[in-house]
Design a protein around this motif. Structure first.
Motif, PDB file in Angstrom:
ATOM      1  N   LEU A 256     -27.201  37.373  29.743  1.00 42.20           N
ATOM      2  CA  LEU A 256     -26.537  37.896  30.936  1.00 42.20           C
ATOM      3  C   LEU A 256     -25.649  36.820  31.552  1.00 42.20           C
ATOM      4  N   VAL A 257     -26.162  35.601  31.613  1.00 42.09           N
ATOM      5  CA  VAL A 257     -25.376  34.490  32.163  1.00 42.09           C
ATOM      6  C   VAL A 257     -24.173  34.208  31.276  1.00 42.09           C
ATOM      7  N   TYR A 258     -24.402  34.179  29.952  1.00 42.88           N
ATOM      8  CA  TYR A 258     -23.294  33.919  29.027  1.00 42.88           C
ATOM      9  C   TYR A 258     -22.199  34.976  29.156  1.00 42.88           C
ATOM     10  N   ASP A 259     -22.598  36.232  29.278  1.00 42.00           N
ATOM     11  CA  ASP A 259     -21.599  37.299  29.410  1.00 42.00           C
ATOM     12  C   ASP A 259     -20.764  37.123  30.672  1.00 42.00           C
ATOM     13  N   LEU A 260     -21.413  36.703  31.755  1.00 44.52           N
ATOM     14  CA  LEU A 260     -20.693  36.498  33.009  1.00 44.52           C
ATOM     15  C   LEU A 260     -19.743  35.312  32.922  1.00 44.52           C
ATOM     16  N   LEU A 261     -20.083  34.357  32.069  1.00 41.47           N
ATOM     17  CA  LEU A 261     -19.274  33.137  31.969  1.00 41.47           C
ATOM     18  C   LEU A 261     -18.455  33.101  30.683  1.00 41.47           C
ATOM     19  N   LYS A 262     -18.208  34.261  30.109  1.00 43.75           N
ATOM     20  CA  LYS A 262     -17.498  34.320  28.828  1.00 43.75           C
ATOM     21  C   LYS A 262     -16.120  33.668  28.896  1.00 43.75           C
ATOM     22  N   GLU A 263     -15.399  33.886  29.978  1.00 42.07           N
ATOM     23  CA  GLU A 263     -14.071  33.280  30.103  1.00 42.07           C
ATOM     24  C   GLU A 263     -14.156  31.759  30.081  1.00 42.07           C
ATOM     25  N   GLU A 264     -15.211  31.224  30.706  1.00 42.12           N
ATOM     26  CA  GLU A 264     -15.381  29.770  30.708  1.00 42.12           C
ATOM     27  C   GLU A 264     -15.721  29.276  29.302  1.00 42.12           C
ATOM     28  N   LEU A 265     -16.567  30.017  28.597  1.00 46.45           N
ATOM     29  CA  LEU A 265     -16.935  29.640  27.233  1.00 46.45           C
ATOM     30  C   LEU A 265     -15.724  29.692  26.311  1.00 46.45           C
ATOM     31  N   ASP A 266     -14.849  30.659  26.555  1.00 48.46           N
ATOM     32  CA  ASP A 266     -13.654  30.792  25.730  1.00 48.46           C
ATOM     33  C   ASP A 266     -12.618  29.710  26.023  1.00 48.46           C
ATOM     34  N   SER A 267     -12.737  29.066  27.170  1.00 56.38           N
ATOM     35  CA  SER A 267     -11.710  28.096  27.565  1.00 56.38           C
ATOM     36  C   SER A 267     -12.222  26.651  27.549  1.00 56.38           C
ATOM     37  N   GLY A 268     -13.325  26.397  26.816  1.00 60.78           N
ATOM     38  CA  GLY A 268     -13.721  25.002  26.638  1.00 60.78           C
ATOM     39  C   GLY A 268     -15.114  24.636  27.108  1.00 60.78           C
TER      40      GLY A 268
END
Length: 282
Positions: A256-268
């Protein structure tokens, strides 16, 4: 004492059958009948881990899950009467879920009146069989939950190539650092980067946390593979307490946390160390 009505259906029927029989000899003969009907257990399953300890005779119990995650038992013994006791439990417990089996109280053994028909050592062996079956059911449940969590963890990388290429750290405890003060300003307040502020904003908006701690530990990983991103903001520790985690496994909370922060994960954003709890667990 657990009421008979609270037992799983097949075990309830078996208990009521023996409860209705007053003659100890008839109960004894019924056990022998069960023993003769029990299918033999393959020699490959007559292992040490399947052997019931504390029985006068040799007894082995095997357990496995079906596609619906219900437990099925198989058993065998070198003595007909003990085989009957094992068959009784196999018949009464098979087809139930692990939680249903684990919560059963051994009171039903006395309700059946078997303690009057068996020697103390046989009664003790019957109880040991039952306890082993409960332990096996619990073990299967734990292994099944671990397997599901691992599948979910592996699937985290299936939603996008950028996430798939990352090494996502999952930890129940955040990394400890003796040098946290190096990220505090002169007033003693922790200074978060822009990414850190965005993480806080997203998690507060979507999870409405009771507690939220976000720590940028990217400096600990400077120069490591994957430590690339906007301003080197690549590694964070999160501790979050939220009602939104109720009823979710650890991996589901992390996802759930990863899904919410997907944009951050995609950007580094390279790695998150997450502690996710419900208010009752805090």
């Amino acid at each position: 004492m657990q009421a008979v009505e609270e037992l799983p259906p097949k075990l309830k029927n078996t208990v009521e059958l023996f409860q209705s029989v007053q003659d100890p000899r008839t109960k004894y003969e019924q056990l022998l009948y069960y023993g003769r009907k029990l299918n033999p257990l393959g020699n490959e399953f007559k292992t040490r881990e399947n052997k019931v300890e504390g029985c006068v005779s040799q007894v082995w119990v095997r357990a496995y899950l079906d596609d619906s995650k219900n437990v099925w038992f198989e058993a065998d013994s070198d003595a007909v009467l003990t085989k009957g006791l094992a068959a009784l439990l196999v018949e009464g417990l098979s087809g139930n879920s692990p939680p249903e089996i684990v919560k059963i109280s051994p009171d039903f053994i006395h309700i059946m009146g078997l303690n009057q028909s068996l020697s103390p050592s046989r009664n003790n062996g019957f109880l040991n069989m039952f306890k082993l079956m409960q332990r096996k059911a619990l073990q299967l449940y734990i292994e099944s939950e671990k397997s599901e969590d691992q599948k979910e963890l592996r699937s985290l990388g299936s939603n996008g190539s950028s996430v798939e290429a990352q090494q996502i750290e999952v930890s129940e405890k955040p990394s400890e650092s003796a040098d946290v003060k190096s990220h505090e300003n002169e007033m003693g307040f922790t200074v978060l980067s822009e990414r850190g502020e965005r993480i806080i904003e997203k998690l507060e908006r979507e999870l409405v946390p009771i507690e939220l701690e976000v720590e940028d530990v990217s400096y600990q990983h400077a120069g490591h593979m994957g430590a690339k991103g906007e301003g080197g903001e690549t590694h964070f520790n999160l501790r979050i307490v939220s009602d939104k985690f109720e009823g979710k496994s650890l991996i589901k909370r992390h996802r759930l946390v990863y899904d919410l922060l997907k944009e951050e994960l995609d950007s580094g954003l390279h790695a998150l160390s997450i502690v996710a709890k419900t208010p009752s667990e805090n």
